[in-house]
Motif scaffolding. Sequence first.
Motif, PDB file in Angstrom:
ATOM      1  N   ARG A  74     -20.559 -31.427  -1.210  1.00 56.93           N
ATOM      2  CA  ARG A  74     -19.581 -30.753  -0.336  1.00 56.93           C
ATOM      3  C   ARG A  74     -20.284 -29.928   0.743  1.00 56.93           C
ATOM      4  NH1 ARG A  74     -17.350 -25.774  -1.155  1.00 56.93           N
ATOM      5  NH2 ARG A  74     -18.033 -25.785  -3.322  1.00 56.93           N
ATOM      6  N   TYR A  75     -21.258 -29.121   0.335  1.00 55.08           N
ATOM      7  CA  TYR A  75     -21.974 -28.291   1.314  1.00 55.08           C
ATOM      8  C   TYR A  75     -22.781 -29.148   2.295  1.00 55.08           C
ATOM      9  CZ  TYR A  75     -20.917 -23.946  -1.187  1.00 55.08           C
ATOM     10  OH  TYR A  75     -20.299 -22.870  -1.766  1.00 55.08           O
ATOM     11  N   LEU A  76     -23.452 -30.155   1.781  1.00 57.75           N
ATOM     12  CA  LEU A  76     -24.290 -30.991   2.652  1.00 57.75           C
ATOM     13  C   LEU A  76     -23.444 -31.810   3.623  1.00 57.75           C
ATOM     14  CD1 LEU A  76     -26.923 -31.985  -0.010  1.00 57.75           C
ATOM     15  CD2 LEU A  76     -27.334 -30.562   2.015  1.00 57.75           C
ATOM     16  N   GLU A  77     -22.297 -32.290   3.178  1.00 58.51           N
ATOM     17  CA  GLU A  77     -21.401 -33.001   4.097  1.00 58.51           C
ATOM     18  C   GLU A  77     -20.950 -32.070   5.221  1.00 58.51           C
ATOM     19  OE1 GLU A  77     -18.412 -34.587   1.443  1.00 58.51           O
ATOM     20  OE2 GLU A  77     -19.444 -36.528   1.338  1.00 58.51           O
ATOM     21  N   GLY A  78     -20.661 -30.826   4.874  1.00 53.96           N
ATOM     22  CA  GLY A  78     -20.298 -29.851   5.909  1.00 53.96           C
ATOM     23  C   GLY A  78     -21.459 -29.574   6.843  1.00 53.96           C
ATOM     24  N   SER A  79     -22.650 -29.519   6.285  1.00 54.40           N
ATOM     25  CA  SER A  79     -23.841 -29.260   7.094  1.00 54.40           C
ATOM     26  C   SER A  79     -24.065 -30.373   8.113  1.00 54.40           C
ATOM     27  CB  SER A  79     -25.068 -29.109   6.190  1.00 54.40           C
ATOM     28  OG  SER A  79     -26.227 -28.936   6.963  1.00 54.40           O
ATOM     29  N   VAL A  80     -24.035 -31.625   7.656  1.00 57.81           N
ATOM     30  CA  VAL A  80     -24.310 -32.734   8.586  1.00 57.81           C
ATOM     31  C   VAL A  80     -23.158 -32.956   9.558  1.00 57.81           C
ATOM     32  CG1 VAL A  80     -25.953 -33.846   7.030  1.00 57.81           C
ATOM     33  CG2 VAL A  80     -23.558 -34.571   6.990  1.00 57.81           C
ATOM     34  N   LYS A  81     -21.968 -32.511   9.182  1.00 54.22           N
ATOM     35  CA  LYS A  81     -20.836 -32.580  10.115  1.00 54.22           C
ATOM     36  C   LYS A  81     -21.096 -31.659  11.308  1.00 54.22           C
ATOM     37  CE  LYS A  81     -15.900 -31.638  10.383  1.00 54.22           C
ATOM     38  NZ  LYS A  81     -14.758 -31.054   9.682  1.00 54.22           N
ATOM     39  N   ASN A  82     -21.758 -30.526  11.032  1.00 49.87           N
ATOM     40  CA  ASN A  82     -22.051 -29.548  12.082  1.00 49.87           C
ATOM     41  C   ASN A  82     -23.391 -29.781  12.764  1.00 49.87           C
ATOM     42  OD1 ASN A  82     -19.829 -27.464  12.116  1.00 49.87           O
ATOM     43  ND2 ASN A  82     -20.249 -27.622   9.929  1.00 49.87           N
ATOM     44  N   ASP A  83     -24.250 -30.588  12.145  1.00 50.51           N
ATOM     45  CA  ASP A  83     -25.563 -30.878  12.733  1.00 50.51           C
ATOM     46  C   ASP A  83     -25.978 -32.274  12.293  1.00 50.51           C
ATOM     47  OD1 ASP A  83     -28.165 -31.070  13.632  1.00 50.51           O
ATOM     48  OD2 ASP A  83     -28.948 -29.451  12.389  1.00 50.51           O
ATOM     49  N   ASP A  84     -25.672 -33.253  13.121  1.00 52.97           N
ATOM     50  CA  ASP A  84     -25.964 -34.640  12.740  1.00 52.97           C
ATOM     51  C   ASP A  84     -27.405 -35.050  13.067  1.00 52.97           C
ATOM     52  OD1 ASP A  84     -25.784 -34.849  15.474  1.00 52.97           O
ATOM     53  OD2 ASP A  84     -24.318 -36.472  15.475  1.00 52.97           O
ATOM     54  N   GLU A  85     -28.274 -34.076  13.281  1.00 55.79           N
ATOM     55  CA  GLU A  85     -29.686 -34.344  13.547  1.00 55.79           C
ATOM     56  C   GLU A  85     -30.604 -33.784  12.453  1.00 55.79           C
ATOM     57  OE1 GLU A  85     -30.847 -36.192  16.214  1.00 55.79           O
ATOM     58  OE2 GLU A  85     -28.720 -36.601  16.547  1.00 55.79           O
ATOM     59  N   ASN A  86     -30.039 -33.364  11.332  1.00 56.40           N
ATOM     60  CA  ASN A  86     -30.818 -32.770  10.257  1.00 56.40           C
ATOM     61  C   ASN A  86     -31.164 -33.848   9.225  1.00 56.40           C
ATOM     62  OD1 ASN A  86     -31.875 -31.391   8.064  1.00 56.40           O
ATOM     63  ND2 ASN A  86     -30.493 -29.656   8.290  1.00 56.40           N
TER      64      ASN A  86
END
Length: 183
Positions: A74-86
Amino acid sequence: MRTIVLALLIVSGTVIGTAQDFIGKAKGSLTARDTAAAIAGFQDALKANQKPAEAGFYLGAIAFAQGRTDDAIRYLEGSVKNDDENGAAFKMLGDACMLKKDLPGALTAYRKAERLARKDPAVLSAYGLALVAADSIDSAIRVLTLAKEYDEDNVEVYKGLGAAYAKQGVAPMAVMNYQKAIE
Protein backbone atom coordinates in the motif's frame (compact mmCIF):
# COMPACT_ATOMS: atom_id res chain seq x y z
CA MET A 1 -5.80 35.58 8.98
CA ARG A 2 -2.67 33.38 8.87
CA THR A 3 -1.47 34.89 12.12
CA ILE A 4 -4.75 34.05 13.84
CA VAL A 5 -4.68 30.46 12.56
CA LEU A 6 -1.05 30.08 13.59
CA ALA A 7 -1.82 31.47 17.06
CA LEU A 8 -4.79 29.09 17.44
CA LEU A 9 -2.65 26.14 16.42
CA ILE A 10 0.08 27.09 18.86
CA VAL A 11 -2.40 27.60 21.69
CA SER A 12 -4.17 24.31 20.92
CA GLY A 13 -0.86 22.44 20.94
CA THR A 14 -1.05 21.34 17.32
CA VAL A 15 2.37 20.60 15.88
CA ILE A 16 3.25 22.55 12.80
CA GLY A 17 6.05 21.35 10.62
CA THR A 18 7.28 21.24 7.10
CA ALA A 19 7.80 18.06 5.15
CA GLN A 20 11.51 18.35 5.64
CA ASP A 21 10.97 18.67 9.40
CA PHE A 22 8.90 15.48 9.44
CA ILE A 23 11.16 13.58 7.04
CA GLY A 24 14.37 14.77 8.70
CA LYS A 25 13.17 13.84 12.18
CA ALA A 26 11.88 10.49 10.96
CA LYS A 27 15.20 9.69 9.30
CA GLY A 28 16.97 10.67 12.51
CA SER A 29 14.70 8.30 14.41
CA LEU A 30 15.57 5.51 11.98
CA THR A 31 19.27 6.19 12.53
CA ALA A 32 18.65 6.01 16.27
CA ARG A 33 16.77 2.74 15.72
CA ASP A 34 13.55 4.23 17.05
CA THR A 35 11.21 2.68 14.50
CA ALA A 36 8.01 3.82 16.21
CA ALA A 37 9.10 7.47 16.11
CA ALA A 38 10.25 7.08 12.50
CA ILE A 39 6.90 5.63 11.48
CA ALA A 40 5.09 8.48 13.26
CA GLY A 41 7.27 11.06 11.51
CA PHE A 42 6.78 9.59 8.05
CA GLN A 43 3.04 9.29 8.70
CA ASP A 44 2.96 12.97 9.75
CA ALA A 45 4.60 13.84 6.42
CA LEU A 46 1.95 11.81 4.60
CA LYS A 47 -0.88 13.45 6.56
CA ALA A 48 0.53 16.86 5.68
CA ASN A 49 0.69 15.64 2.06
CA GLN A 50 4.28 16.76 2.00
CA LYS A 51 6.80 14.64 0.16
CA PRO A 52 4.36 11.71 -0.04
CA ALA A 53 6.65 9.74 -2.36
CA GLU A 54 9.57 9.83 0.05
CA ALA A 55 7.45 9.25 3.15
CA GLY A 56 5.60 6.40 1.44
CA PHE A 57 8.86 4.80 0.36
CA TYR A 58 10.26 4.81 3.89
CA LEU A 59 6.99 3.58 5.40
CA GLY A 60 6.88 0.83 2.76
CA ALA A 61 10.48 -0.15 3.50
CA ILE A 62 9.80 -0.31 7.24
CA ALA A 63 6.63 -2.34 6.73
CA PHE A 64 8.46 -4.69 4.36
CA ALA A 65 11.28 -5.18 6.87
CA GLN A 66 8.72 -5.92 9.57
CA GLY A 67 6.96 -8.51 7.42
CA ARG A 68 3.83 -6.39 6.99
CA THR A 69 3.61 -7.08 3.27
CA ASP A 70 0.11 -5.68 2.68
CA ASP A 71 1.09 -2.38 4.33
CA ALA A 72 4.35 -2.33 2.37
CA ILE A 73 2.48 -2.74 -0.91
CA ARG A 74 0.00 0.00 0.00
CA TYR A 75 2.72 2.49 0.96
CA LEU A 76 4.95 1.63 -1.99
CA GLU A 77 2.08 1.91 -4.48
CA GLY A 78 1.40 5.37 -3.08
CA SER A 79 5.08 6.23 -3.32
CA VAL A 80 5.44 5.24 -6.99
CA LYS A 81 2.15 6.97 -7.80
CA ASN A 82 3.78 10.20 -6.59
CA ASP A 83 7.23 9.48 -8.03
CA ASP A 84 7.35 7.16 -11.02
CA GLU A 85 11.15 7.52 -11.27
CA ASN A 86 12.06 5.74 -8.01
CA GLY A 87 13.60 2.45 -9.12
CA ALA A 88 14.20 1.32 -5.53
CA ALA A 89 10.50 1.73 -4.71
CA PHE A 90 9.48 -0.26 -7.78
CA LYS A 91 12.01 -3.00 -6.90
CA MET A 92 10.74 -3.26 -3.33
CA LEU A 93 7.13 -3.23 -4.58
CA GLY A 94 8.02 -6.14 -6.87
CA ASP A 95 9.60 -8.01 -3.95
CA ALA A 96 6.49 -7.46 -1.82
CA CYS A 97 4.23 -8.61 -4.65
CA MET A 98 6.32 -11.76 -5.04
CA LEU A 99 5.84 -12.53 -1.34
CA LYS A 100 2.09 -12.16 -1.83
CA LYS A 101 2.33 -14.43 -4.89
CA ASP A 102 1.05 -11.59 -7.07
CA LEU A 103 3.14 -12.42 -10.11
CA PRO A 104 1.48 -9.90 -12.50
CA GLY A 105 2.00 -7.11 -9.95
CA ALA A 106 5.61 -8.16 -9.39
CA LEU A 107 6.35 -8.29 -13.12
CA THR A 108 4.89 -4.82 -13.64
CA ALA A 109 6.92 -3.36 -10.77
CA TYR A 110 10.15 -5.12 -11.79
CA ARG A 111 9.73 -4.06 -15.42
CA LYS A 112 9.51 -0.43 -14.29
CA ALA A 113 12.45 -0.86 -11.90
CA GLU A 114 14.51 -2.39 -14.71
CA ARG A 115 13.67 0.52 -17.01
CA LEU A 116 14.97 2.92 -14.36
CA ALA A 117 18.00 0.92 -13.21
CA ARG A 118 19.16 -1.10 -16.20
CA LYS A 119 22.52 -1.97 -14.70
CA ASP A 120 21.40 -2.85 -11.17
CA PRO A 121 22.09 -6.58 -10.73
CA ALA A 122 19.62 -6.87 -7.82
CA VAL A 123 16.80 -5.47 -9.98
CA LEU A 124 17.78 -7.61 -12.96
CA SER A 125 18.05 -10.73 -10.81
CA ALA A 126 14.65 -10.22 -9.17
CA TYR A 127 13.02 -9.44 -12.52
CA GLY A 128 14.63 -12.47 -14.13
CA LEU A 129 13.46 -14.78 -11.34
CA ALA A 130 9.92 -13.42 -11.68
CA LEU A 131 10.09 -14.07 -15.43
CA VAL A 132 11.13 -17.67 -14.72
CA ALA A 133 8.15 -18.03 -12.38
CA ALA A 134 5.91 -16.64 -15.14
CA ASP A 135 7.37 -19.14 -17.66
CA SER A 136 8.71 -16.29 -19.82
CA ILE A 137 11.87 -18.30 -20.24
CA ASP A 138 13.52 -16.54 -23.19
CA SER A 139 13.05 -13.15 -21.49
CA ALA A 140 14.25 -14.58 -18.19
CA ILE A 141 17.45 -15.90 -19.75
CA ARG A 142 18.09 -12.55 -21.43
CA VAL A 143 17.58 -10.58 -18.20
CA LEU A 144 19.49 -13.02 -15.97
CA THR A 145 22.40 -13.16 -18.42
CA LEU A 146 22.57 -9.38 -18.27
CA ALA A 147 22.47 -9.52 -14.46
CA LYS A 148 25.36 -11.99 -14.54
CA GLU A 149 27.44 -9.51 -16.56
CA TYR A 150 27.06 -6.94 -13.77
CA ASP A 151 27.47 -9.34 -10.84
CA GLU A 152 29.28 -12.58 -11.64
CA ASP A 153 29.11 -13.73 -8.01
CA ASN A 154 25.33 -13.51 -7.56
CA VAL A 155 24.18 -17.00 -6.61
CA GLU A 156 20.52 -16.15 -7.28
CA VAL A 157 21.32 -15.31 -10.90
CA TYR A 158 22.88 -18.73 -11.47
CA LYS A 159 20.00 -20.51 -9.72
CA GLY A 160 17.56 -18.55 -11.89
CA LEU A 161 19.47 -19.38 -15.06
CA GLY A 162 19.57 -23.03 -13.98
CA ALA A 163 15.81 -23.04 -13.49
CA ALA A 164 15.22 -21.25 -16.80
CA TYR A 165 17.38 -23.66 -18.77
CA ALA A 166 15.78 -26.63 -16.99
CA LYS A 167 12.31 -25.37 -17.98
CA GLN A 168 13.59 -24.91 -21.50
CA GLY A 169 14.87 -28.49 -21.52
CA VAL A 170 18.53 -27.57 -21.95
CA ALA A 171 19.96 -29.86 -19.27
CA PRO A 172 23.68 -29.12 -19.79
CA MET A 173 23.17 -25.37 -19.35
CA ALA A 174 20.89 -25.96 -16.35
CA VAL A 175 23.47 -28.18 -14.67
CA MET A 176 26.33 -25.78 -15.42
CA ASN A 177 24.44 -22.85 -13.86
CA TYR A 178 23.32 -24.84 -10.83
CA GLN A 179 26.92 -25.94 -10.29
CA LYS A 180 28.11 -22.35 -10.53
CA ALA A 181 25.50 -21.41 -7.91
CA ILE A 182 26.92 -23.84 -5.36
CA GLU A 183 30.62 -23.09 -5.97
